[in-house]
Design an enzyme around this catalytic site. Sequence first.
Site, PDB file in Angstrom:
ATOM      1  N   LYS A   1      16.882   2.922   2.639  1.00 14.48           N
ATOM      2  CA  LYS A   1      17.489   2.744   4.017  1.00 14.48           C
ATOM      3  C   LYS A   1      18.427   1.599   3.650  1.00 14.48           C
ATOM      4  O   LYS A   1      18.281   0.386   4.287  1.00 14.48           O
ATOM      5  CB  LYS A   1      16.328   2.338   5.030  1.00 14.48           C
TER       6      LYS A   1
ATOM      7  N   ARG B   1      -0.713   7.831   6.804  1.00 13.96           N
ATOM      8  CA  ARG B   1      -0.483   7.709   5.175  1.00 13.96           C
ATOM      9  C   ARG B   1      -0.760   8.973   4.556  1.00 13.96           C
ATOM     10  O   ARG B   1      -0.157   9.385   3.716  1.00 13.96           O
ATOM     11  CB  ARG B   1      -1.224   6.588   4.655  1.00 13.96           C
TER      12      ARG B   1
ATOM     13  N   PHE C   1      11.923   4.502  11.670  1.00 14.21           N
ATOM     14  CA  PHE C   1      10.796   4.174  11.248  1.00 14.21           C
ATOM     15  C   PHE C   1      10.010   5.385  10.733  1.00 14.21           C
ATOM     16  O   PHE C   1       9.621   6.281  11.591  1.00 14.21           O
ATOM     17  CB  PHE C   1      10.179   3.513  12.251  1.00 14.21           C
ATOM     18  N   VAL C   2       9.719   5.569   9.406  1.00 17.42           N
ATOM     19  CA  VAL C   2       9.298   6.683   8.841  1.00 17.42           C
ATOM     20  C   VAL C   2       7.651   6.582   8.523  1.00 17.42           C
ATOM     21  O   VAL C   2       7.146   5.326   8.023  1.00 17.42           O
ATOM     22  CB  VAL C   2       9.743   7.351   7.641  1.00 17.42           C
TER      23      VAL C   2
ATOM     24  N   ASP D   1      14.300  -0.956   2.058  1.00 18.13           N
ATOM     25  CA  ASP D   1      15.155  -1.300   3.307  1.00 18.13           C
ATOM     26  C   ASP D   1      15.638  -2.724   3.153  1.00 18.13           C
ATOM     27  O   ASP D   1      16.721  -2.907   2.521  1.00 18.13           O
ATOM     28  CB  ASP D   1      14.083  -1.096   4.586  1.00 18.13           C
TER      29      ASP D   1
ATOM     30  N   LYS E   1       0.773  -1.220  -0.043  1.00 21.46           N
ATOM     31  CA  LYS E   1      -0.078  -0.150  -0.099  1.00 21.46           C
ATOM     32  C   LYS E   1       0.895   1.284   0.077  1.00 21.46           C
ATOM     33  O   LYS E   1       0.638   2.264  -0.296  1.00 21.46           O
ATOM     34  CB  LYS E   1      -1.175   0.063   1.205  1.00 21.46           C
ATOM     35  N   GLY E   2       1.977   1.241   0.532  1.00 21.23           N
ATOM     36  CA  GLY E   2       2.837   2.337   0.935  1.00 21.23           C
ATOM     37  C   GLY E   2       3.327   3.123  -0.490  1.00 21.23           C
ATOM     38  O   GLY E   2       3.319   4.403  -0.288  1.00 21.23           O
TER      39      GLY E   2
ATOM     40  N   ASP F   1       2.914   4.208   6.655  1.00 23.81           N
ATOM     41  CA  ASP F   1       2.116   4.137   7.898  1.00 23.81           C
ATOM     42  C   ASP F   1       2.810   3.405   8.774  1.00 23.81           C
ATOM     43  O   ASP F   1       3.629   2.822   8.872  1.00 23.81           O
ATOM     44  CB  ASP F   1       0.765   3.450   7.541  1.00 23.81           C
TER      45      ASP F   1
END
Length: 185
Positions: free
Chosen positions: A135, A169, A156-157, A107, A44-45, A163
């Site tokens: 990352k 989001r 943790f962004v 990441d 989803k990101g 999210d």
Amino acid sequence: MTVEGNPKIRCLFTAEAIAARVEEVAGEIAVSEPHDLLIVVVLKGGFVFAADLARALSRQGVRLEVEFIALSSYGSGRRSSGEVRVLRDIGTEVSGRDVLIVDDVLDSGLTLKFARDLMRQRGARRVAIAALIDKPVGRRVDIEGDYVGFTCPDYFVVGYGMDAGHAYRELPFVGVLEPEGGDGG
């Protein structure tokens, strides 16, 4: 869903910085003269970055199609489980096309390596990866982004599509989620 500890969010990349960088990335992609470009958005990101990137590419004169794939290498935690699962596949033929996989964060690299290998197996002419955030500290496989918005420490962004427990989001910037009273850094 709320996040435990009444967190605050420290801005890491402003909306203005993101918008400028998306335009630059679109220019880098346009220079590569993609052939029959298919953007495959990792849900989803990746949806916010992909939407802005697609519009920026259009302004550069790049014609494209957009598809969506849902992959997961995360359980309920913040670290990759190591196993990638296809939750929703694309329905478009990729054979002979240039494919640009767009995701929010590179990441561990497991998810994007899986997606890249899948597109190659399906006969894509060329496969590139665009990630808003890289990352590299957390990398578990040998993979690099072809187009990267920002390199980031192992924070943790959240925001700009990313999210924490399905929250944040919608934020127009990328921020670091910090517990109340913490330094996050």
